[in-house]
Design an enzyme around this catalytic site. Structure first.
Site, PDB file in Angstrom:
ATOM      1  N   ASP A   7       0.883  -1.160   0.000  1.00  0.00           N
ATOM      2  CA  ASP A   7       0.000   0.000   0.000  1.00  0.00           C
ATOM      3  C   ASP A   7       0.925   1.215   0.000  1.00  0.00           C
ATOM      4  O   ASP A   7       1.513   1.558   1.026  1.00  0.00           O
ATOM      5  CB  ASP A   7      -0.907   0.012   1.233  1.00  0.00           C
ATOM      6  CG  ASP A   7      -1.827   1.220   1.255  1.00  0.00           C
ATOM      7  OD1 ASP A   7      -2.362   1.590   0.199  1.00  0.00           O
ATOM      8  OD2 ASP A   7      -2.018   1.800   2.346  1.00  0.00           O
ATOM      9  N   GLU A  67      -1.214  -1.618  -4.802  1.00  0.00           N
ATOM     10  CA  GLU A  67      -2.463  -0.877  -4.970  1.00  0.00           C
ATOM     11  C   GLU A  67      -2.229   0.311  -5.890  1.00  0.00           C
ATOM     12  O   GLU A  67      -1.250   1.049  -5.747  1.00  0.00           O
ATOM     13  CB  GLU A  67      -2.981  -0.397  -3.611  1.00  0.00           C
ATOM     14  CG  GLU A  67      -4.336   0.271  -3.706  1.00  0.00           C
ATOM     15  CD  GLU A  67      -4.940   0.586  -2.348  1.00  0.00           C
ATOM     16  OE1 GLU A  67      -5.586   1.644  -2.255  1.00  0.00           O
ATOM     17  OE2 GLU A  67      -4.776  -0.201  -1.418  1.00  0.00           O
ATOM     18  N   ASP A 140      -2.555   0.999   6.815  1.00  0.00           N
ATOM     19  CA  ASP A 140      -1.791   0.780   5.580  1.00  0.00           C
ATOM     20  C   ASP A 140      -1.282  -0.665   5.501  1.00  0.00           C
ATOM     21  O   ASP A 140      -1.162  -1.233   4.417  1.00  0.00           O
ATOM     22  CB  ASP A 140      -0.603   1.748   5.510  1.00  0.00           C
ATOM     23  CG  ASP A 140      -1.026   3.174   5.793  1.00  0.00           C
ATOM     24  OD1 ASP A 140      -1.182   3.942   4.834  1.00  0.00           O
ATOM     25  OD2 ASP A 140      -1.216   3.513   6.974  1.00  0.00           O
TER      26      ASP A 140
END
Length: 168
Positions: A7, A67, A140
């Site tokens: 992330d 992501e 996260d």
């Protein structure tokens, strides 16, 4: 298959490593690389790169699931997160890893079955799928594990589809 989920962020970069065997996931490790707000951006990016390179060397994942950037109204923040994302992709590419990218909608769909799921639903599914006692923190980290799980589900589905198409 060992999957590194990422992330991306420049203040907090979440990572999670999972092992997928058959339909089952086992968590290998997770955490966050954090940089101080007082650091200049160049040093923050260097820190992210070197830390991620060390994580890759330690866990030896085969593939990275990153992501994609969700663009909000703050252009400056989006550009800075984009730089951190680029550094993460570079660290993975320089390590010889295959890289897969997923939108937040795809990740939510893969874990919850609804692309508009709330963050808490995704976090709960990460905890459940990985059989963890608690939801990983910071957020996260849970997001990075979700990206890894998403790739595991997608790769597994693609593998099954390939076998079906070969039979026909």
């Amino acid at each position: 298959m060992r999957i590194l989920g990422i992330d991306p962020g420049y203040a907090i970069l979440g990572y999670g490593i999972v092992e997928m065997k058959g339909n089952h996931f086992q968590v290998c490790g997770y955490g966050a690389v954090m940089t101080e707000a007082s650091m200049d951006m160049t040093d923050r990016l260097k820190c992210l790169y070197s830390s991620l390179t060390e994580i890759i060397a330690e866990y030896e994942p085969e593939v990275a699931s990153i992501e994609e950037l969700f663009f909000n109204t703050n252009t400056k923040t989006a550009i800075m997160v984009g730089q951190a994302r680029g550094v993460a992709i570079l660290a993975c590419a320089n390590s010889g890893m295959e890289i897969a990218e997923y939108t937040p909608l795809q990740i939510k769909q893969a874990l919850v079955g609804n692309g508009r799921a709330e963050k808490k639903q995704v976090q709960y599914m990460v905890k459940t799928i990985l059989n963890l006692k608690d939801i990983p923190k910071p957020d996260d980290t849970a997001d990075a594990l979700a990206a890894a799980i998403c790739h595991g589900h997608s790769a597994h589905a693609n593998e099954r589809l390939s076998r079906v198409l070969k039979v026909k």
